[in-house]
Enzyme design. Structure first.
Site, PDB file in Angstrom:
ATOM      1  N   ASP A  21       0.824  -1.212   0.000  1.00  0.00           N
ATOM      2  CA  ASP A  21       0.000   0.000   0.000  1.00  0.00           C
ATOM      3  C   ASP A  21       0.857   1.261   0.000  1.00  0.00           C
ATOM      4  OD1 ASP A  21      -2.450   1.289  -0.058  1.00  0.00           O
ATOM      5  OD2 ASP A  21      -2.557   1.469   2.121  1.00  0.00           O
ATOM      6  N   HIS A  38       1.963   3.333  -9.086  1.00  0.00           N
ATOM      7  CA  HIS A  38       1.797   1.898  -9.348  1.00  0.00           C
ATOM      8  C   HIS A  38       2.970   1.365 -10.171  1.00  0.00           C
ATOM      9  CE1 HIS A  38      -2.047   2.157  -7.511  1.00  0.00           C
ATOM     10  NE2 HIS A  38      -2.653   2.788  -8.500  1.00  0.00           N
ATOM     11  N   LEU A 132      10.667 -20.576  -4.543  1.00  0.00           N
ATOM     12  CA  LEU A 132       9.607 -19.737  -3.964  1.00  0.00           C
ATOM     13  C   LEU A 132       8.307 -19.863  -4.763  1.00  0.00           C
ATOM     14  CD1 LEU A 132       8.828 -17.183  -2.106  1.00  0.00           C
ATOM     15  CD2 LEU A 132       9.538 -15.820  -4.066  1.00  0.00           C
TER      16      LEU A 132
HETATM   17  C1  IPE Z   1      -5.407  -2.734   0.115  1.00  0.00           C
HETATM   18  O1  IPE Z   1      -5.112  -1.396  -0.087  1.00  0.00           O
HETATM   19  C2  IPE Z   1      -5.476  -3.452  -1.202  1.00  0.00           C
HETATM   20  C3  IPE Z   1      -4.228  -3.593  -1.925  1.00  0.00           C
HETATM   21  C4  IPE Z   1      -3.047  -3.191  -1.544  1.00  0.00           C
HETATM   22  C5  IPE Z   1      -4.333  -4.262  -3.182  1.00  0.00           C
HETATM   23  P1  IPE Z   1      -6.260  -0.296  -0.218  1.00  0.00           P
HETATM   24  O2  IPE Z   1      -5.561   0.983  -0.446  1.00  0.00           O
HETATM   25  O3  IPE Z   1      -7.260  -0.720  -1.212  1.00  0.00           O
HETATM   26  O4  IPE Z   1      -6.919  -0.359   1.239  1.00  0.00           O
HETATM   27  P2  IPE Z   1      -7.742   0.728   2.027  1.00  0.00           P
HETATM   28  O5  IPE Z   1      -8.784   1.270   1.103  1.00  0.00           O
HETATM   29  O6  IPE Z   1      -6.780   1.792   2.428  1.00  0.00           O
HETATM   30  O7  IPE Z   1      -8.290   0.002   3.193  1.00  0.00           O
HETATM   31  C1  IPE Z   2      -1.797   0.173  -3.302  1.00  0.00           C
HETATM   32  O1  IPE Z   2      -1.576   1.532  -3.369  1.00  0.00           O
HETATM   33  C2  IPE Z   2      -2.007  -0.441  -4.654  1.00  0.00           C
HETATM   34  C3  IPE Z   2      -3.392  -0.867  -4.901  1.00  0.00           C
HETATM   35  C4  IPE Z   2      -4.366  -0.843  -4.054  1.00  0.00           C
HETATM   36  C5  IPE Z   2      -3.668  -1.377  -6.235  1.00  0.00           C
HETATM   37  P1  IPE Z   2      -2.757   2.567  -3.343  1.00  0.00           P
HETATM   38  O2  IPE Z   2      -3.176   2.834  -4.743  1.00  0.00           O
HETATM   39  O3  IPE Z   2      -3.844   2.120  -2.439  1.00  0.00           O
HETATM   40  O4  IPE Z   2      -2.023   3.830  -2.749  1.00  0.00           O
HETATM   41  P2  IPE Z   2      -2.567   4.834  -1.657  1.00  0.00           P
HETATM   42  O5  IPE Z   2      -3.015   4.012  -0.486  1.00  0.00           O
HETATM   43  O6  IPE Z   2      -3.701   5.577  -2.273  1.00  0.00           O
HETATM   44  O7  IPE Z   2      -1.409   5.707  -1.332  1.00  0.00           O
HETATM   45 MG    MG Z   3      -4.167   2.347  -0.475  1.00  0.00          MG
END
Ligand code: IPE
Ligand code: IPE
Ligand code: MG
Length: 244
Positions: A21, A38, A132
């Site tokens: 995240d 990303h 792995l």
């Molecule tokens: C969790 O992150 C999902 C992934 C990393 C794929 P999110 O960014 O979607 O989670 P929330 O919305 O902060 O809970």
């Molecule tokens: C995690 O990063 C990747 C996915 C959920 C696909 P985010 O896109 O949730 O990044 P933040 O949390 O908004 O910084």
């Molecule tokens: Mg996120």
């Protein structure tokens, strides 16, 4: 003492699960569109897969796209899907060179056909690898996993293949998408939020949780090693008392 030290060094988690995240915030801090975060996150995936393989981790499960992430703007969802296709194209030879087996968990049938085809290809080409196992969670959520398992159990009951008296924890676990995998020993979430966000909710019942403020694109081998070190300091009691 020396022996204890060696033992500690060998206390490598068999299964590490990661909520990757913070990509969006990483991009925002640089005044870039979320997509660049990303893209940068793919580099972190490469580093962490390499680190896990080197350390002797057997299963690495990466949360790449949640059931809830479908609610993001279409442009971001599409960008994530093409990033996935590109990453598979690029990384497939590396995975094979490093004896890494690729697999997925999640509601794969909801993904675009092109993504499904790519996934099938890389799963097939890496299926005989014995190092792995890299598990990518796509269109995954823990509640989806449990619901799908229960639905299949009901079907099997209706078909006369299962009786209610047969249902126990091990049986339910065998219906989950993670069937055959050990539960995660270590659960890592980057990006600073202290929540589980519907990841492997059944499987992490006794995982050690590790949260770091480091945003996913900044997370590297060194950070992964730090998480393992922290794991090695934890005392896992599983509800018991420490032996004197
Ligand atoms: C969790 O992150 C999902 C992934 C990393 C794929 P999110 O960014 O979607 O989670 P929330 O919305 O902060 O809970
Ligand atoms: C995690 O990063 C990747 C996915 C959920 C696909 P985010 O896109 O949730 O990044 P933040 O949390 O908004 O910084
Ligand atoms: Mg996120």
């Amino acid at each position: 003492m020396a022996e204890q030290h060696t033992q500690q060094e060998h206390n490598i988690p068999q299964h590490v699960a990661v909520i990757m995240d913070g990509n969006g915030r990483w991009a925002k801090r640089r005044s870039l569109q979320r997509m660049f975060g990303h893209r940068s996150g793919v580099e972190a995936v490469r580093a962490v897969v390499e680190a896990a393989a080197e350390q002797g981790v057997k299963f690495l499960t990466l949360y790449a796209f949640s059931t809830e992430n479908w609610a993001r703007p279409k442009i971001e969802v599409n960008a994530l899907m093409s990033l996935l296709v590109d990453a598979i194209d690029k990384e497939e030879p590396t995975l094979n060179r490093n004896n890494i087996k690729f697999t997925t968990i999640g509601n794969i049938l909801t993904l675009p056909q092109k993504v499904q085809d790519k996934l099938k290809g890389i799963i097939r080409s890496t299926e005989k690898n014995t190092g792995l196992t890299l598990v990518v969670a796509l269109s995954y959520s823990g509640r989806w996993d449990i619901t799908a398992a229960v639905r299949q159990m009901c079907r099997d009951t209706e078909a006369g293949k299962l009786r209610s008296a047969d249902v126990n924890e091990a049986l339910l676990a065998s219906y989950l998408s993670t069937s055959g995998m050990p539960d995660p020993d270590l659960f890592i979430r980057t990006g600073g939020d202290l929540r589980v966000s519907n990841f492997l909710i059944w499987q992490i019942a006794y995982s050690e949780l590790y949260f770091t403020p480091v945003l996913w694109p900044d997370f590297g081998k060194q950070h992964f090693a730090e998480a393992i070190k922290e794991f090695q300091k934890r005392e896992r009691r599983f509800g018991r008392v420490t032996e004197e």
